[in-house]
Enzyme design. Structure first.
Site, PDB file in Angstrom:
ATOM      1  CB  SER A   1      78.103 108.306  28.935  1.00  0.00           C
ATOM      2  OG  SER A   1      78.968 107.626  29.819  1.00  0.00           O
TER       3      SER A   1
ATOM      4  CG  ASP B   1      77.349  87.025  28.349  1.00  0.00           C
ATOM      5  OD1 ASP B   1      77.474  87.426  29.527  1.00  0.00           O
ATOM      6  OD2 ASP B   1      76.733  85.985  28.047  1.00  0.00           O
TER       7      ASP B   1
ATOM      8  CG  HIS C   1      77.876 110.424  33.932  1.00  0.00           C
ATOM      9  ND1 HIS C   1      78.758 111.006  33.030  1.00  0.00           N
ATOM     10  CD2 HIS C   1      77.557 109.202  33.407  1.00  0.00           C
ATOM     11  CE1 HIS C   1      78.955 110.173  32.016  1.00  0.00           C
ATOM     12  NE2 HIS C   1      78.246 109.079  32.219  1.00  0.00           N
TER      13      HIS C   1
END
Length: 256
Positions: free
Chosen positions: A84, A175, A235
């Site tokens: 990924s 964040d 996946h």
């Protein structure tokens, strides 16, 4: 940036790079088997696991992080496998530093740009209030308000740890991932293709690699490419079909 890693086994060096919101531990089970034949280095990418946090994150930076680790480990040319997001890092590394890699393995990701599809997860993670929480089940209950799939919540909660005062914290820099999400969704590009042996492993039940990707950017950027599909896997191919992935990887790495 000095990435955190774990080394096991002996033999040909193989680096393994995890996906977004993951850690090196996601590959531990398969890595233990591979370590019977290879010198395996499990790597935490920046803003993930036990590696340092940083405000900036894109594929050029992450590929450079991996090169710095390879230099530190004094490995001239490892094989590199990524899943990924880690697959995009591995692709960028191969395209940027082709003389510093022997073979490339990409697990269920194409070099193309993807539309945003992690908004719900990022929102869920940012909504969790860790202050005063005493158990993982409390955090799971908060996540469940946004994420119904228990296996996704369990995957995300592998990032939790207890600080010295016993309070919970996230290892990943949520964040920064949010701030740089556009960079992490972007395509991996290059004017010059990678001309060494490359294996793409596709989950048969995953939509991440489509037929037009294979005939398009994959074959354009990776001229010596093999594509293998694991029919029953989604996946997370390495977790859902570890035997098949093990066989594909060991066969590919042992072939000249």
């Amino acid at each position: 940036m000095k990435l955190h890693y774990k080394e096991i086994g002996h033999g040909q060096p193989l680096l393994i790079l995890h996906g977004m919101f993951g850690t090196l531990d996601n590959w531990q089970t398969l890595a233990n088997r591979l370590a019977e034949h290879y010198n395996v280095f499990l790597v935490d990418l920046r803003n993930h696991g036990r590696s340092p946090h940083a405000d900036e994150q894109d594929y050029d930076l992450m590929a450079a992080d991996v090169l710095e680790l390879v230099d530190t480990l004094q490995i001239p040319t490892p094989a590199i496998m990524g899943h990924s997001m880690g697959g995009k890092v591995a692709m960028k590394y191969a395209l940027n530093y082709p003389t510093r890699i022997t073979k490339l393995i990409v697990v269920d990701i194409a070099p193309k740009a993807y539309p945003p599809h992690h908004d719900e997860i990022i929102e869920a993670l940012q909504s969790v209030k860790l202050e005063g929480v005493t158990s993982r089940s409390d955090i799971d209950a908060q996540l469940a308000e946004h994420i119904k799939e228990e296996y996704v919540r369990q995957f995300l909660m592998k990032n939790l740890y207890r600080k010295e005062d016993k309070s919970f914290a996230w290892r990943m820099n949520i964040d920064a991932i949010d701030k740089n999400y556009e960079n992490l969704s972007a395509a991996v590009t290059s004017d010059v293709p990678f001309k060494k042996s490359t294996l793409f492993i596709k989950g048969g039940r995953s939509g991440y690699i489509k037929q037009e990707d294979i005939y398009g950017d994959i074959e354009r950027l990776f001229t010596m490419v093999e594509i293998e599909t694991v029919p029953e896997a989604g996946h997370w191919v390495h977790a859902q079909a570890p035997d098949e992935v093990y066989d594909l990887v060991t066969t590919f790495l042992s072939t000249d």
